[in-house]
Design a protein around this motif. Sequence first.
Motif, PDB file in Angstrom:
ATOM      1  N   SER A 135       0.849  -1.187   0.000  1.00  0.00           N
ATOM      2  CA  SER A 135       0.000   0.000   0.000  1.00  0.00           C
ATOM      3  C   SER A 135       0.885   1.237   0.000  1.00  0.00           C
ATOM      4  O   SER A 135       1.976   1.233   0.579  1.00  0.00           O
ATOM      5  CB  SER A 135      -0.936   0.021   1.218  1.00  0.00           C
ATOM      6  N   TYR A 136       0.415   2.289  -0.645  1.00  0.00           N
ATOM      7  CA  TYR A 136       1.238   3.478  -0.810  1.00  0.00           C
ATOM      8  C   TYR A 136       1.080   4.432   0.377  1.00  0.00           C
ATOM      9  O   TYR A 136       0.126   4.383   1.139  1.00  0.00           O
ATOM     10  CB  TYR A 136       0.909   4.190  -2.112  1.00  0.00           C
ATOM     11  N   PHE A 137       2.060   5.333   0.505  1.00  0.00           N
ATOM     12  CA  PHE A 137       2.133   6.286   1.605  1.00  0.00           C
ATOM     13  C   PHE A 137       1.706   7.669   1.155  1.00  0.00           C
ATOM     14  O   PHE A 137       1.831   8.033  -0.012  1.00  0.00           O
ATOM     15  CB  PHE A 137       3.579   6.384   2.128  1.00  0.00           C
ATOM     16  N   SER A 193       4.906  -1.999  -7.164  1.00  0.00           N
ATOM     17  CA  SER A 193       3.630  -1.527  -6.644  1.00  0.00           C
ATOM     18  C   SER A 193       2.490  -2.413  -7.109  1.00  0.00           C
ATOM     19  O   SER A 193       2.213  -2.512  -8.303  1.00  0.00           O
ATOM     20  CB  SER A 193       3.365  -0.082  -7.087  1.00  0.00           C
ATOM     21  N   ARG A 194       1.833  -3.039  -6.161  1.00  0.00           N
ATOM     22  CA  ARG A 194       0.640  -3.836  -6.473  1.00  0.00           C
ATOM     23  C   ARG A 194      -0.603  -2.960  -6.548  1.00  0.00           C
ATOM     24  O   ARG A 194      -1.685  -3.457  -6.854  1.00  0.00           O
ATOM     25  CB  ARG A 194       0.476  -4.941  -5.422  1.00  0.00           C
ATOM     26  N   ARG A 224       3.082   3.651  -9.478  1.00  0.00           N
ATOM     27  CA  ARG A 224       4.530   3.705  -9.701  1.00  0.00           C
ATOM     28  C   ARG A 224       5.093   5.041  -9.246  1.00  0.00           C
ATOM     29  O   ARG A 224       4.470   6.081  -9.417  1.00  0.00           O
ATOM     30  CB  ARG A 224       4.838   3.484 -11.176  1.00  0.00           C
ATOM     31  N   GLY A 225       6.265   4.984  -8.668  1.00  0.00           N
ATOM     32  CA  GLY A 225       6.939   6.192  -8.242  1.00  0.00           C
ATOM     33  C   GLY A 225       6.552   6.658  -6.854  1.00  0.00           C
ATOM     34  O   GLY A 225       7.122   7.641  -6.360  1.00  0.00           O
ATOM     35  N   LEU A 226       5.607   5.972  -6.197  1.00  0.00           N
ATOM     36  CA  LEU A 226       5.222   6.343  -4.845  1.00  0.00           C
ATOM     37  C   LEU A 226       5.877   5.412  -3.838  1.00  0.00           C
ATOM     38  O   LEU A 226       6.029   4.208  -4.087  1.00  0.00           O
ATOM     39  CB  LEU A 226       3.699   6.275  -4.682  1.00  0.00           C
ATOM     40  N   LEU A 227       6.217   5.944  -2.696  1.00  0.00           N
ATOM     41  CA  LEU A 227       6.737   5.122  -1.611  1.00  0.00           C
ATOM     42  C   LEU A 227       5.627   4.201  -1.111  1.00  0.00           C
ATOM     43  O   LEU A 227       4.449   4.548  -1.136  1.00  0.00           O
ATOM     44  CB  LEU A 227       7.243   6.003  -0.466  1.00  0.00           C
ATOM     45  N   GLN A 228       6.024   3.035  -0.658  1.00  0.00           N
ATOM     46  CA  GLN A 228       5.031   2.060  -0.238  1.00  0.00           C
ATOM     47  C   GLN A 228       5.567   1.203   0.896  1.00  0.00           C
ATOM     48  O   GLN A 228       6.744   1.243   1.240  1.00  0.00           O
ATOM     49  CB  GLN A 228       4.647   1.157  -1.414  1.00  0.00           C
ATOM     50  N   VAL A 229       4.686   0.412   1.483  1.00  0.00           N
ATOM     51  CA  VAL A 229       5.037  -0.559   2.500  1.00  0.00           C
ATOM     52  C   VAL A 229       4.440  -1.899   2.065  1.00  0.00           C
ATOM     53  O   VAL A 229       3.369  -1.947   1.458  1.00  0.00           O
ATOM     54  CB  VAL A 229       4.493  -0.149   3.885  1.00  0.00           C
ATOM     55  N   ASN A 230       5.148  -2.983   2.330  1.00  0.00           N
ATOM     56  CA  ASN A 230       4.654  -4.326   2.026  1.00  0.00           C
ATOM     57  C   ASN A 230       4.122  -4.974   3.298  1.00  0.00           C
ATOM     58  O   ASN A 230       4.643  -4.729   4.388  1.00  0.00           O
ATOM     59  CB  ASN A 230       5.767  -5.200   1.443  1.00  0.00           C
TER      60      ASN A 230
END
Length: 578
Positions: A186-188, A201-202, A206-212
């Motif tokens: 999910s993106y931040f 990125s699921r 694209r290009g955004l910070l995320q956490v798995n």
Amino acid sequence: MAARTGTAHVVTTTRKYKDQIYRTHLLRRSYREAGVVKNETLGNLSHLPEELVNIIRRSLRGESFVPLGQAFEVTRSRSHGHVQAVATALQRLDFASLIASKACRERDLVLAMVASRIVAPHTKLATTRWWHTTTLGEDFHVADADEDDLYAAMDWLLARQERVQKKLAARHLSAGGLVLYDLSSSYFEGSCCPLAKLGYSRDGRRGLLQVNYGLLTDARGCPVAVSVYEGNVSDSQTLLPEVERLRQDFGIEQLVMVGDRGMISSKAIAELRETEGIAWITALKSVSIRALIEQGHLQLGLFDERNLLELSSPEYPSERLVACRNPELAKLRTHKRQELLAATEATLEKIKARVEAGKLAGQDAIGLRVGKLINQYKVAKHFELAIGENTFSFARKLDAIAAEAALDGIYIIRTSVSAAQMDAAACVRNYKSLANVERAFRSLKTIDLKVRPIHHRTADRVRAHIFLCMLAYYVEWHMREAWRELMFADTEQHAKATRDPVAPAKRSKQALAKVARHTLHDGTPAHSLSTLMAELATLVRNTCRTPHAGSDAPTFEVLTTPNSKQQRAFELLQQITL
């Protein structure tokens, strides 16, 4: 002669004649004359409606009647039915003791946040403002809480995460049983969290910070545990830590891990082989399937008479391979490929036209333009390109396309589970059960619980937020199961264990009828979870008082009477069992 005085009343008599019941209402007066009680009939009220006769009877007893608007006034109305539904589910799941064995302020806040996430997901600040519009704040004893209280409760919850997940594992996992596992992201909003990284990125962002985050569930998709990772961690890197958690933290020494082909990689399998008691089910990638065909271990002609077969290969020692072919899936993939090839050709034709018109020249310039667009539809490998200084042409690689098309609809399940423990059809069904985890991610991320976007700045708050969302999905999952008959969901779940595991999944006739007509068998509307919760939200709790009595006047509460659909929803929630 003295005037007669006395009291009036209504006397009702009932008699039966030839299977007919006759009821007579007489207005009578009782009086005393010369010390003797006598009765006098003043009139026959039998022709009046029963309701009016009852009002006359009550009036003669001394009751006063005033217009409804003058009897009391409603000073406040708050939605209640959806809150009551979630509270009922929490009670049936013994959710409070799952969080903590003893009551405390933090536990009340966590229960309220879980309920809020199901009913109306908001940020923590918005949550404390929203729940005053419902009965949630009052019923969960958190009406005075602010966002700082919620953040403190999240920190308290995170410290208890392992204990809570151990209880969930004890409830829903058993030795030798299936455990489903998958990873999502999910993106931040922001850039301060140390977990926030660029990665695959699921979410398509694209290009955004995320956490798995990885989700463990039982075979039905009921969530058991969640783990949070940095946004650039690959799927396979998260698998072995989850296996160790199952063995060491949850005490499950024997299990069957089910994961997709990206999750249970060849490297992970090599390590799983060294772990006693851990079996697994996954699938082969297309390049491995093509290798089996080229080596002669899989003959496509065998699918002419059946859609499932077992094979072996020295490349996969001590493993079982279950090959399947789904004709419907093959048609779908063939059609999709042709669309993508045609779309790519249309793009290339535009470049070719520009080159021929002299608007685009130079091998480097032409190549740069082609390079930007050739793989727009992910089929660049199927085209042969010829780029000159002032020329450009392209053609399909027909042999490569035909070779790929030959594999359409074919997939191979790879497993270490013995045939004695699980036959080939069960292996396929159990691998397909990963769809239950995917369904959980859809609910967590978009449909109901809206875990994203993530606004928290610290790693621990992100972990607590995702764990809170998982707990909310745990409750929602049981509510969905209980409400299947009221929703578009298929109620004939037992059919999954006997139907052809390779053929496309088919819904029951009853479920198809609900989808086609948007109604249940009784003609009432079929619901999604959100519309059913909205239906329940029309049940309100009214705070009332005597009109114009002042703000200090005592109040009382009146609940809306539920209709038959709402009453059935509450009855079904009472049937939730662990």
